[in-house]
Scaffold this motif. Structure first.
Motif, PDB file in Angstrom:
ATOM      1  N   VAL A  51     -66.819 -13.108  33.060  1.00  0.00           N
ATOM      2  CA  VAL A  51     -67.268 -13.589  31.761  1.00  0.00           C
ATOM      3  C   VAL A  51     -66.151 -13.307  30.763  1.00  0.00           C
ATOM      4  O   VAL A  51     -65.776 -12.135  30.562  1.00  0.00           O
ATOM      5  CB  VAL A  51     -68.572 -12.902  31.321  1.00  0.00           C
ATOM      6  CG1 VAL A  51     -69.037 -13.443  29.977  1.00  0.00           C
ATOM      7  CG2 VAL A  51     -69.642 -13.095  32.380  1.00  0.00           C
ATOM      8  N   PHE A  73     -68.281 -13.541  39.333  1.00  0.00           N
ATOM      9  CA  PHE A  73     -67.940 -14.332  38.154  1.00  0.00           C
ATOM     10  C   PHE A  73     -67.365 -13.406  37.095  1.00  0.00           C
ATOM     11  O   PHE A  73     -67.747 -12.234  36.993  1.00  0.00           O
ATOM     12  CB  PHE A  73     -69.171 -15.058  37.601  1.00  0.00           C
ATOM     13  CG  PHE A  73     -68.849 -16.052  36.521  1.00  0.00           C
ATOM     14  CD1 PHE A  73     -68.275 -17.281  36.836  1.00  0.00           C
ATOM     15  CD2 PHE A  73     -69.082 -15.760  35.185  1.00  0.00           C
ATOM     16  CE1 PHE A  73     -67.970 -18.193  35.850  1.00  0.00           C
ATOM     17  CE2 PHE A  73     -68.769 -16.670  34.196  1.00  0.00           C
ATOM     18  CZ  PHE A  73     -68.220 -17.896  34.523  1.00  0.00           C
ATOM     19  N   ILE A  88     -73.770 -20.980  39.079  1.00  0.00           N
ATOM     20  CA  ILE A  88     -72.562 -20.440  39.704  1.00  0.00           C
ATOM     21  C   ILE A  88     -72.718 -20.547  41.212  1.00  0.00           C
ATOM     22  O   ILE A  88     -73.730 -20.112  41.774  1.00  0.00           O
ATOM     23  CB  ILE A  88     -72.334 -18.979  39.281  1.00  0.00           C
ATOM     24  CG1 ILE A  88     -72.187 -18.893  37.759  1.00  0.00           C
ATOM     25  CG2 ILE A  88     -71.107 -18.401  39.960  1.00  0.00           C
ATOM     26  CD1 ILE A  88     -72.233 -17.487  37.216  1.00  0.00           C
ATOM     27  N   SER A 100     -62.794  -9.550  28.746  1.00  0.00           N
ATOM     28  CA  SER A 100     -63.571 -10.093  29.859  1.00  0.00           C
ATOM     29  C   SER A 100     -64.176  -8.964  30.676  1.00  0.00           C
ATOM     30  O   SER A 100     -63.692  -7.824  30.659  1.00  0.00           O
ATOM     31  CB  SER A 100     -62.692 -10.976  30.749  1.00  0.00           C
ATOM     32  OG  SER A 100     -61.701 -10.186  31.362  1.00  0.00           O
ATOM     33  N   LYS A 118     -76.841 -18.271  28.555  1.00  0.00           N
ATOM     34  CA  LYS A 118     -76.255 -18.560  29.864  1.00  0.00           C
ATOM     35  C   LYS A 118     -74.730 -18.427  29.798  1.00  0.00           C
ATOM     36  O   LYS A 118     -74.094 -18.922  28.859  1.00  0.00           O
ATOM     37  CB  LYS A 118     -76.636 -19.959  30.324  1.00  0.00           C
ATOM     38  CG  LYS A 118     -78.095 -20.108  30.716  1.00  0.00           C
ATOM     39  CD  LYS A 118     -78.368 -21.495  31.258  1.00  0.00           C
ATOM     40  CE  LYS A 118     -79.817 -21.645  31.705  1.00  0.00           C
ATOM     41  NZ  LYS A 118     -80.075 -22.997  32.247  1.00  0.00           N
ATOM     42  N   ALA A 119     -74.174 -17.796  30.823  1.00  0.00           N
ATOM     43  CA  ALA A 119     -72.713 -17.651  30.883  1.00  0.00           C
ATOM     44  C   ALA A 119     -72.037 -18.950  31.277  1.00  0.00           C
ATOM     45  O   ALA A 119     -70.874 -19.182  30.921  1.00  0.00           O
ATOM     46  CB  ALA A 119     -72.320 -16.542  31.864  1.00  0.00           C
ATOM     47  N   THR A 120     -72.750 -19.856  32.009  1.00  0.00           N
ATOM     48  CA  THR A 120     -72.200 -21.151  32.420  1.00  0.00           C
ATOM     49  C   THR A 120     -73.244 -22.216  32.202  1.00  0.00           C
ATOM     50  O   THR A 120     -74.458 -21.933  32.179  1.00  0.00           O
ATOM     51  CB  THR A 120     -71.787 -21.139  33.895  1.00  0.00           C
ATOM     52  OG1 THR A 120     -72.946 -20.845  34.691  1.00  0.00           O
ATOM     53  CG2 THR A 120     -70.725 -20.082  34.166  1.00  0.00           C
ATOM     54  N   LYS A 121     -72.777 -23.469  32.059  1.00  0.00           N
ATOM     55  CA  LYS A 121     -73.698 -24.583  31.875  1.00  0.00           C
ATOM     56  C   LYS A 121     -74.361 -24.983  33.174  1.00  0.00           C
ATOM     57  O   LYS A 121     -75.477 -25.484  33.168  1.00  0.00           O
ATOM     58  CB  LYS A 121     -72.950 -25.784  31.295  1.00  0.00           C
ATOM     59  CG  LYS A 121     -72.444 -25.548  29.878  1.00  0.00           C
ATOM     60  CD  LYS A 121     -71.760 -26.799  29.335  1.00  0.00           C
ATOM     61  CE  LYS A 121     -71.265 -26.586  27.913  1.00  0.00           C
ATOM     62  NZ  LYS A 121     -70.593 -27.792  27.372  1.00  0.00           N
TER      63      LYS A 121
END
Length: 1325
Positions: free
Chosen positions: A960, A958, A953, A916, A947-950
């Motif tokens: 990852v 954050f 944020i 991470s 994209k790291a998130t749907k």
């Protein structure tokens, strides 16, 4: 010098003759008679040449007893520990410590032998902790050198201990001297007299004395003068006057140059041949004391006795006194109780061969079962015992011997009569039997019976019985006149006393009680009956009563008495016999009732009618069922319905009369139909009536679930089952009703006959839902309906489906446009339109926006309030109605359009791991406030961003996750809000997925210690945790070398383990774990010691240097030096007479130990065991048993005895220190000892109970220096008991006793009590 020695000996001898004392001394001189010098002189030390002011080393002790009789528990002062002479240098300190005993507690003072006062630097005090009296001198000077005395005294005596203090000059104070002047010849003789022969030449050379041969010659001549006298008499023989038949001892104390010199005893001029004396003469020797013992002296033994030793002869006279024969005993009348033993004892003044004659009533007494004649061992005491004396033994007993005689009367006292069992008070009932008895202590008595003081012995009213010591009187069928006090009076011959015992006889009036009474009786008319009463006394009569009147002369009634059983018998019971009957006797009464009982009965015609015709009634009416009966007594009435007892309530009632019963059921229902039973029960019998009740009502509903045979747009066909209950009447037909699903009213649609259970409804609308009722009909009416489920005529029309999620656009502060897509399913009919609803966010109330159906799929909503969030939903509508509302739209605020956010600031990496990477940033400074952030990532080789998130944020940081280890990644981020997306910002360079660099470091947390001890054979496990990035290289070392052997090493990113499953001694050492990576290195050491049971010692050797002790030596075990936790040895011994080993010493760290307390003449084995924290080694035993040599009498101390200086002091034997009770564990040795005094030395004899054990080989005893000791080896339970020591010399005798208890370890209660006694100093445990 010889004169000085003689003077010293005379002083010591005079001291010993005036007090009971013991003196010992030690000196640096090597001559036989050690010198005690008080004169101070300046000399030079042989080895150092240091000048010192000194006297000869002196150590003396003396003890004086003032009291002849010392109370038990008290004692003369004594020193428990020896004081030691001290040699110290000038300027040092010195201390004398004395530990004393004595009761009362002695007072202590210190003195100097020279008479000088104690110096200013001397301090005298008492140490409470160690119980010591201390004399302490600081900063010694040459003037402090002297002989110091410690004097302890109390009311019973005094003890003095003298020791010398030698003070030497320090080397620093000795100046170089000029040439020394040689000593004179006299001084040289003094110096050489205290040295060994081999040192003579060296000493003469050191002192510069040149005439070596001349001085040796004079030294020899001086020593010869000392040894000239061969026999020295220290205590001469003394004249003795003794009585005839006593024992005499002549004793003398001699100092002999040759202990084997011949000794001869003479009586007058005649040589005594002791070997042929047959015990008359006996010569004994105790140390330097020589004795001639003469037993049973007579007038012929008088004369002069001489002892010839060498050229010396000494004599003493023996005078024997012979007194006339006479009685020494006093003769007084003797009174003896009957059955006892009478003892006459006569003591004569001397022995005689003339027989002593006992006579009674003129007849000589001979020894037999009745008389016993005894003579004491000394031949002076004559005893006559008369056993089991009786009255006939009364009389005068005469004792005659030779010409003298004496008479003693004997009186016999009769034994009083006692009642071993006296008369006891008795209580009997009238007509009963009384028995009174007693038992006397003797059967030879005369008895008389009295009643109230009057003699009844000759009365025939009583039965008197006598058997041995028992006597009794029996009274048959006692009467009230027999009551009174009865006595037995006993007398015996030659005894005027009367002995009586009394008791009272009480005669109680006889009353009976009912043992078994009457009970109430029922009997049918004409049957026989019986009333019975049983009393507890068959001698009591009674009377029968009926209703209070005596039964007499009634027909059919008979009165019977059989012992204690009383009966009233009826031949045939009638109504006239009914009543209450009573039986009365003296003290007893019983009652019972006799009644006539007939079973219940119902008329047979009623039974026939009810059996053929049921009772019929309509529902809602009242059913009344009345049944007449007869019976006596009236029976119990019980009604049953369908097998269940009828319980009276609102609807059901039961009426009863003397001859009938009625069941009334109000408002009958159909369920009341069924079997009805009437039960009549009494004690006389039971009757039952069965009938059937039929209640008529309308029928029950038809049975079903209704089966639909056809469901079409034209008709609905259904089928059902006939009702289960027709209501008591036949079903005539069925009625069918229906209802539309949207309506509540029911309409009749048809009727069918009772034989038809199918119906078709052809008047239906296509798609319409219907529900049906079906009812059964009889003459009483219609049943309740059978209700069907809702069914449709053909396929049904449903409301349309749900529209898709709403979208909101064209948002302003007072209006916005809502759009949606039509539903996928229209429900079977076209969608007619839509209803749109809105609500404020957080509210539960929805408001319809449109007034008419919306035909389009979008609608503009106006009239909104600015800055308020709204939510929307829409419902589709067709012919069947409205469908379900759509999902609620996202909340949208009514406001004008928002500007997109600017660039995100300060994007950077905050942390990273192998999987991470954490990032953080700050919000943009331009544009409107963002509602979130879109973070995108791509690997080094990828071209597209992901994209790291749907969803955006929400925060400004954050992490990852899910990254590949050590892979490089690139990141970019943009802000977003309702106004749109901001521009992205990217990190300048890629980031590796790995932790931050960290040098190796151990994480100990107390889990492992730097020192570890492991038992051989167990697991050796070393576990260490650490942190490091990147993962370090782990290496294990043992004593500086990389481990390559039996170990198993496991490793992980933060942990390593070193494991040897079965450790050995060779695995001991220093283990190191070494960590290394690119950023540093670290290590940790663990010192491991593998221990095991120690190996045994070797080469056991035994040496007996001192009598009674053995020195045990062995070679060390190789494991002793390697064990740092107290490895040591345990020494054990075993007597050959027992298999058990006993521990002698524990925690011995050297390879040598001296065992003490061994018994002379016994054989012992010895054992050495090595022990450490793990356990014990194999034992090392001695190959052969060692015999402890017996101690030889030491006569060298006799040389210190001095010349006789006067008549010796004679002291009666007494104990200075008494024996103490002992408690010994089974199998151990017991040693008991005591201190005594007595002059001449008393003869010691040991006893166990009454048995003498002095000559028993099982016990070992010794008597020396005023101490008697008895040793009992390997004690057993039989050794428990009382032990007595008897000391005897011509002046008297003394005894001392103690108890010995043998116990086991398991006897906890005994051990606890013994420990308490030991704490109180009453017991040696």
């Amino acid at each position: 010098m010889e004169q000085q020695m003689r003077k010293t000996m005379q002083m010591s001898s005079s001291s010993s003759s005036t007090s009971s004392s013991t003196t010992f001394s030690s000196s640096i001189s090597s001559t036989r008679l050690r010198k005690v010098s008080q004169g101070l002189s300046k000399t030079f030390d042989d080895s150092t040449g240091v000048q010192r002011k000194t006297s000869a080393v002196v150590e003396t002790f003396s003890q004086v007893q003032k009291s002849l009789n010392i109370p038990e528990g008290d004692s003369v002062p004594d020193f428990e520990e020896k004081l030691r002479p001290i040699t110290a240098q000038e300027g040092d300190g010195a201390a004398f410590k004395a530990k004393l005993s004595g009761k009362p507690k002695p007072s202590v003072r210190w003195e100097r032998a020279s008479g000088s006062p104690l110096s200013a630097g001397t301090k005298v005090f008492y140490d409470d902790m160690n119980n010591q009296h201390i004399l302490k001198i600081k900063n010694l000077t040459l003037e402090d050198a002297d002989v110091y005395k410690c004097i302890a005294s109390n009311e019973h005596g005094e003890a003095i201990y003298s020791i010398s203090l030698i003070v030497t000059e320090r080397c620093s104070s000795v100046e170089k001297r000029e040439e020394k002047k040689p000593p004179t010849e006299e001084e040289m003789l003094k110096i050489l007299s205290g040295a060994e022969k081999k040192d003579y030449e060296r000493i003469c050379a050191e002192y510069g004395f040149t005439d070596f041969r001349g001085i040796l010659k004079k030294l020899k001549e001086m020593k010869k003068k000392v040894e000239v006298e061969v026999v020295r008499v220290l205590k001469p023989l003394e004249d003795i006057t003794a009585r005839a038949d006593s024992n005499v001892v002549f004793d003398t104390i001699l100092e002999l140059k040759d202990p084997n010199m011949k000794m001869q005893w003479f009586l007058g001029t005649e040589l005594l041949r002791l070997q042929y004396a047959h015990g008359k003469y006996e010569m004994k020797q105790m140390g330097t004391k020589h004795m001639l013992c003469i037993s049973n002296v007579s007038l012929a033994d008088s004369g002069t006795y001489s002892l010839q030793v060498g050229d010396k002869r000494q004599s003493a006279k023996l005078k024997v006194i012979d007194e006339p024969l006479k009685f020494l005993s006093e003769f007084k009348p003797m009174k003896v109780t009957e059955r006892q033993t009478a003892v006459f004892e006569v003591r004569l003044s001397k022995k005689t061969n003339v027989p002593l004659i006992w006579k009674v009533k003129g007849k000589e007494v001979k020894r037999d079962e009745k008389f016993d004649v005894l003579l004491s061992e000394d031949g002076l005491t004559y005893t006559l015992k008369i056993k089991d004396v009786k009255v006939s033994d009364t009389g005068d007993y005469t004792i005659s011997i030779g010409d003298i005689s004496a008479t003693v009367p004997l009186f016999i006292e009769r034994i009083p009569i006692t009642f071993t069992s006296a008369l006891k008070n008795m209580r009997v009932k009238e007509k009963g039997k009384a028995r009174m008895e007693c038992e006397m202590s003797s059967k030879d008595v005369h008895i008389r019976w009295l009643k109230d003081g009057s003699d009844i012995t000759a009365s025939r009213r009583y039965i008197f019985m006598r058997e041995g010591k028992r006597a009794e009187v029996i009274i048959e069928e006692c009467e009230q006149t027999d009551e009174g006090e009865y006595s037995v009076v006993c007398t015996q011959d030659n005894d005027p006393q009367e002995y009586a015992t009394s008791a009272k006889l009480t005669v109680d009036e006889r009353f009976a009680s009912v043992k078994s009474g009457m009970s109430d009786t029922q009997c049918p008319t004409g049957n026989p009956a019986e009333l019975c009463v049983v009393l507890d006394d068959e001698k009591v009569d009674g009377v029968w009563l009926k209703d209070g009147q005596e039964v007499a002369g009634q027909r059919g009634v008979q009165v019977v008495k059989q012992g204690a059983v009383h009966k009233l018998i009826f031949s045939g019971v009638t109504d006239a016999h009914e009543g209450k009957y009573t039986f009365r006797a003296k003290g007893a009464e019983s009652e019972a009732a006799l009644t006539v009982a007939d079973p219940p009965e119902v008329d047979s015609s009623v039974l026939d009618m009810l059996g053929t015709q049921p009772v019929t009634v309509k529902a809602g009416q009242t059913a009344t069922i009345k049944i007449p009966f007869k019976g006596k007594p009236p029976p119990k009435v019980t009604w049953y319905k369908d097998g269940v007892e009828v319980v009276e309530g609102k609807r059901m009632k039961v009426e009863r009369t003397a001859d009938s019963t009625t069941l009334v059921i109000n408002k009958c229902v159909r369920e009341d139909s069924g079997a009805v039973v009437l039960r009549l029960k009494s004690d006389s019998g039971t009757a039952t009536v069965n009938l059937h009740l039929n209640v008529i009502d309308h029928p029950k509903p038809p049975q079903g679930k209704v089966e639909f045979l056809e469901l079409s747009r034209k008709c609905i066909k259904m089928k059902w089952k006939a009702p289960r209950d027709n209501g008591g009447k036949e079903v005539t037909g069925f009625v069918i009703e229906r209802r539309e699903s949207s309506k509540k009213s029911w309409t009749r649609v048809g009727e069918v006959k009772s034989s038809i259970t199918v119906f078709t409804d052809d008047k239906v609308e296509a798609g319409q839902a219907y529900q049906y009722y079906i009812r059964a009909v009889n003459s009483e009416g219609m049943s309740d309906p059978l209700e069907t489920e809702e069914v449709c005529a053909g396929e049904p029309i449903e409301p349309p489906g749900t529209a898709s999620q709403l979208q909101v656009s064209d948002v302003t502060k007072d209006a916005m446009t809502v759009s949606w897509t039509p539903p996928v399913h229209d429900g079977g009919a076209p969608v007619l339109g839509y209803n749109l609803e809105r609500r404020k966010k957080g509210s539960k109330m929805w408001l319809q926006v449109n007034k008419e159906l919306i035909t389009d799929s979008k609608f503009m909503v106006d009239g909104l309030v600015a800055d308020v969030e709204y939510e929307f939903r829409v419902s589709s509508i067709n012919q069947a109605g409205a469908g379900s509302p759509s999902t609620i739209s996202n909340a949208v605020m009514a406001k004008d359009p928002i500007q997109a956010p600017g660039l995100v600031k300060n994007l950077l990496v905050s942390d990273s791991t192998n999987t991470s990477i954490s990032l953080r940033w700050t919000p943009p400074e331009q544009g409107d406030t963002p509602s979130g952030y879109i973070l995108e990532v791509r690997s080094k080789d990828a071209k597209e961003w992901m994209k790291a998130t749907k969803i955006p944020i929400a925060g400004t940081g954050f992490t990852v996750g899910g990254l590949k280890e050590r892979m490089r990644y690139r990141f970019r981020i943009r802000a977003v809000n309702e106004g749109g997306l901001g521009e992205p910002i990217e990190l300048s360079e890629g980031v590796l997925a790995m932790p931050p660099p960290v040098a190796p470091k151990f994480d100990l947390q107390g889990k492992i210690k730097s020192q570890m001890v492991v038992r051989a054979g167990s697991t050796l496990c070393l576990q260490l945790s650490f942190t490091a990035s990147p993962v370090p290289v782990v290496t294990w070392f043992k004593d500086g070398n990389i481990t390559t052997g039996r170990e198993v090493i496991t490793k992980s990113n933060n942990h390593s383990q070193f494991l040897i499953s079965s450790s050995q001694r060779s695995d001991s050492g220093v283990y190191r774990i070494h960590l290394k990576n690119d950023y540093g290195e670290a290590h940790y050491n663990v010192n491991v010691r593998v221990t095991d049971f120690p190996r045994p010692a070797k080469n056991l050797r035994l040496v007996e240097e001192v009598p009674g002790t053995v020195t045990v030596q062995w070679d060390h075990t190789p494991d002793l030096a390697d064990d740092n936790e107290g490895a040591h040895y345990i020494i054990l011994k075993r007597d050959t007479g027992t298999p058990s080993w006993f521990t002698v010493a524990e925690r011995v760290f050297s390879n040598k130990y001296t065992v003490t307390g061994l018994l002379p003449g016994r054989k012992y084995f010895f054992r050495v065991v090595a022990q450490n924290s793990i356990g014990d080694s194999d034992p090392l035993d001695s190959n052969e048993a060692l015999i402890i040599a017996r101690e030889k009498e030491c006569i060298s101390s006799l040389l210190r005895l001095k010349e006789y200086a006067g008549p010796p002091r004679q002291v009666k034997p007494s104990f200075l220190l008494h024996l103490k009770d002992h408690a010994v564990h089974r199998g151990h040795d017991c040693t008991m000892s005591c201190a005594y005094q007595g002059i001449p030395t008393p003869q010691a004899s040991w006893y166990k109970g009454e048995c003498k054990i002095s000559d028993c080989p099982r016990f070992w005893q010794s008597t020396a220096n005023g101490v008697c000791t008895l040793v009992i080896p390997i004690c057993d339970a039989k050794d428990s008991g009382k032990y007595t020591l008897v000391l005897e010399n011509p002046l008297g005798m003394a005894k001392c006793s103690c108890d010995l208890v043998i116990f086991d370890k398991d006897d906890k209660n005994l051990l606890e009590s013994l420990a308490n006694q030991a704490n109180k100093e009453k017991l040696i445990l």
